[in-house]
Design an enzyme around this catalytic site. Structure first.
Site, PDB file in Angstrom:
ATOM      1  N   GLY A 116      36.567   9.017 -69.465  1.00 40.39           N
ATOM      2  CA  GLY A 116      35.470   9.830 -68.953  1.00 40.39           C
ATOM      3  C   GLY A 116      35.687  11.308 -69.257  1.00 40.39           C
ATOM      4  O   GLY A 116      34.788  12.002 -69.719  1.00 40.39           O
ATOM      5  N   ASP A 117      36.925  11.774 -69.025  1.00 36.81           N
ATOM      6  CA  ASP A 117      37.231  13.184 -69.279  1.00 36.81           C
ATOM      7  C   ASP A 117      37.074  13.498 -70.769  1.00 36.81           C
ATOM      8  O   ASP A 117      36.533  14.535 -71.148  1.00 36.81           O
ATOM      9  CB  ASP A 117      38.674  13.501 -68.848  1.00 36.81           C
ATOM     10  CG  ASP A 117      38.845  13.373 -67.336  1.00 36.81           C
ATOM     11  OD1 ASP A 117      37.807  13.393 -66.634  1.00 36.81           O
ATOM     12  OD2 ASP A 117      39.982  13.249 -66.866  1.00 36.81           O
ATOM     13  N   SER A 121      39.224   3.912 -68.405  1.00 40.32           N
ATOM     14  CA  SER A 121      40.049   4.732 -67.517  1.00 40.32           C
ATOM     15  C   SER A 121      39.379   6.074 -67.270  1.00 40.32           C
ATOM     16  O   SER A 121      38.429   6.441 -67.958  1.00 40.32           O
ATOM     17  CB  SER A 121      41.425   4.957 -68.141  1.00 40.32           C
ATOM     18  OG  SER A 121      41.316   5.895 -69.200  1.00 40.32           O
ATOM     19  N   LYS A 122      39.916   6.783 -66.292  1.00 44.12           N
ATOM     20  CA  LYS A 122      39.375   8.101 -65.981  1.00 44.12           C
ATOM     21  C   LYS A 122      39.494   9.007 -67.199  1.00 44.12           C
ATOM     22  O   LYS A 122      38.635   9.849 -67.448  1.00 44.12           O
ATOM     23  CB  LYS A 122      40.130   8.687 -64.786  1.00 44.12           C
ATOM     24  CG  LYS A 122      39.813  10.151 -64.549  1.00 44.12           C
ATOM     25  CD  LYS A 122      40.055  10.557 -63.130  1.00 44.12           C
ATOM     26  CE  LYS A 122      40.379  12.025 -62.966  1.00 44.12           C
ATOM     27  NZ  LYS A 122      39.659  12.962 -63.819  1.00 44.12           N
ATOM     28  N   ARG A 123      40.563   8.808 -67.964  1.00 42.30           N
ATOM     29  CA  ARG A 123      40.755   9.662 -69.132  1.00 42.30           C
ATOM     30  C   ARG A 123      39.619   9.514 -70.154  1.00 42.30           C
ATOM     31  O   ARG A 123      39.254  10.469 -70.819  1.00 42.30           O
ATOM     32  CB  ARG A 123      42.113   9.408 -69.778  1.00 42.30           C
ATOM     33  CG  ARG A 123      42.971  10.683 -69.734  1.00 42.30           C
ATOM     34  CD  ARG A 123      44.343  10.478 -70.321  1.00 42.30           C
ATOM     35  NE  ARG A 123      45.102   9.482 -69.594  1.00 42.30           N
ATOM     36  CZ  ARG A 123      45.920   8.609 -70.181  1.00 42.30           C
ATOM     37  NH1 ARG A 123      46.050   8.602 -71.487  1.00 42.30           N
ATOM     38  NH2 ARG A 123      46.607   7.759 -69.446  1.00 42.30           N
TER      39      ARG A 123
END
Ligand code: GLU
Length: 507
Positions: free
Chosen positions: A268-269, A264-266
């Site tokens: 990556g963050d 998920s994008k999270r």
């Protein structure tokens, strides 16, 4: 089988609901490789029938991402072709015709249930599903008397068209990667195919009609679409298009780096890597998400990295150009199991591609980096530094902290290095070295080397003492390539000036 002689035509069909996820880039890449491998065509279709999820700028973003990556399409939105329009919102009339066809043949029906009625049905029955077991109790053209349906239509009542799913049938999805996937139609609901409110079809109908009309031979897409495939098979049957039904290949999921769950994008963050090809700024919130391009990845590295997430060549080879990939790629070698998103590997690929590029090829990016840091220099000089230093970095941007000293003279001298490398005899030795250097006409690497080495030998100095102190003077600390590379690059005047200044400060 007749299908084996069909020309290969594949499509990448994103919905413009935001920035393209990196998994979508992989899907597009595999479609591209498959098309090239088989001398087929790759089509770019925009699936924008869900107006509530439309995000302005998303389509342009997706196109820009593929331009950057070097993935070309043969037909589609912005590429032309004779099976367009390729944007689904421009194909309303086409879909209406096919919805009517299903209604006329009794394969679909009208449903007038309001959102409140649907909510009530869901509340009353656990796991409510609009299907053979429940449709008789709902307000639709199958359950209502014909006069009532006619009256509602005349009144202009809002309705949707639902697909009539016959229960108890065995549906087989032939998947190139997964083999035969069986599903019983009883688990499916009567999916909405069309909404009168906006006169638009849903994803399922538009997707099938377009794949048929655009003569798509293979549907290669992410695993998240596998649950839709049985319905799609039924739709092909309902239209009588079984003979030209595309072959399916559902690609493995991209997993979190630790393999536990979907990427998920999270992630990556949290871990510090992009999940989008390009930087994206949300038009509503203004939030910015990082992109591979802006983070300094080379497109070749991104493609090579993605190619190996879910496919492997069956050999040890890891570095592949797009041409090589197109030659060796096959869907049969794709795995069913999810692929861990090992983002460190992306960095490794970037390093390898930096090494593969010529100094000249990397120079424009380095010149931009220099300009951003206020350095104005020539292409020649930038190129020379790239040549000396590129093997040490994973990203071009990492060259700045390593290379600043080539362009900007040190004004301070690293204390630790001074303590370790600047010895009692250093000022005297460096003064001598200045004289030696001043007398050299050929200030090339070799020209200096011969003279300086002879001087060190004749004086019986320690090579390390000389080189370390000299480095401190020119660089300001203990890093950098060979000393003669540095001094030759700086030239005689700048070298002597830096030494003079250093002596003033250090002596
Ligand atoms: N519009 C779908 C998407 O956004 C396409 C799925 C498919 O390839 O069938 O991915």
């Amino acid at each position: 089988m007749a299908t084996s002689f069909r020309p290969v035509r594949v499509r990448f069909a994103p919905s413009p609901t935001g920035p393209l996820h990196i998994g979508g880039v992989r899907t597009a890449l595999y479609n591209y490789l498959f098309a090239r491998k088989h001398g087929g065509k790759l089509i770019f279709r925009i699936e924008d029938t869900d107006s509530s999820r439309f995000v302005p700028g998303a389509e342009a973003y997706i196109l820009e991402a593929f331009r950057w990556l070097g993935i070309d399409f043969d037909e589609g939105v912005s590429f032309g072709g004779d099976k367009g329009p390729y944007r689904q919102s421009e194909r309303r009339d086409i879909y209406k015709e096919y919805v009517q066809q299903l209604l006329d043949s009794g394969k679909a029906y009208l449903a007038f249930d309001t959102p409140e009625e649907l909510a009530a049905a869901r509340a009353a029955t656990p796991n409510f599903q609009y299907d053979a077991t429940t449709r008789g109790t709902m307000r639709n053209s199958l359950a209502l008397p014909d006069v009532e349906t006619a009256r509602l239509l005349k009144e202009g009542a809002n309705y949707v068209v639902r697909f009539l799913v016959e229960p108890g049938q065995d549906i087989v999805v032939q998947d190139i990667i997964r083999g035969e996937v069986h599903i019983n139609s009883s688990v499916l609901d009567d999916k909405v195919l069309f909404k009168a409110a906006d006169e638009l079809p849903t994803y399922h109908l538009a997707n099938i009609v377009d794949d048929h009309l655009m003569e798509i031979s293979h549907v290669i897409r992410g695993e998240e679409w596998l649950p839709s495939a049985p319905l799609h098979v039924l739709l092909y049957r309902a239209f009588g298009w079984e003979d030209t039904m595309p072959q399916f290949a559902h690609l493995p999921l991209l997993l979190k780096p630790d393999g536990k769950g979907k990427l998920s994008k999270r992630d990556g963050d949290r871990l510090g890597f992009p999940v989008f090809p390009l930087q994206w700024t949300d038009p509503v919130t203004g939030d910015t998400s990082r992109g591979y391009r802006e983070d300094g990845y080379l497109p070749e590295a991104v493609l090579n990295f993605l190619a190996l997430l879910g496919w492997n060549p069956g050999t040890e080879q890891e570095m592949f150009s797009l041409d090589e990939l197109a030659e060796v790629f096959s869907l049969e070698k794709c795995s069913k199991a999810g692929a861990k998103f090992d983002y460190m590997k992306a960095t490794w690929f970037n390093h390898e591609y930096i090494l593969q590029k010529t100094d000249r090829e990397l120079t424009p990016a380095f010149l931009r980096l220099l300009a951003d840091n206020g350095v104005d220099t020539t292409e020649e000089r930038a190129c020379a530094v790239v040549g000396m230093m590129k093997s040490r970095v994973n990203f071009v941007k990492d060259l700045w902290p390593l290379c600043e000293f080539f362009f900007v003279a040190p004004t301070a001298y690293d204390e630790k290095t001074v303590r370790k490398r600047w010895k009692e005899q250093s000022p005297e030795q460096m003064r001598e070295l200045m004289d030696v250097l001043a007398g050299i006409d050929d200030f090339s690497i070799r020209g200096q080397e011969a003279v300086v080495h002879a001087w060190i030998e004749s004086k019986e100095y320690k090579m390390g003492d000389i080189m370390n102190a000299w480095r401190l003077m020119l660089v300001g600390e203990g890093k950098g390539p060979g000393m003669f590379d540095i001094s030759a690059f700086l030239g005689k005047t700048e070298t002597l000036e830096r030494m003079k200044r250093a002596l003033e400060v250090l002596a």
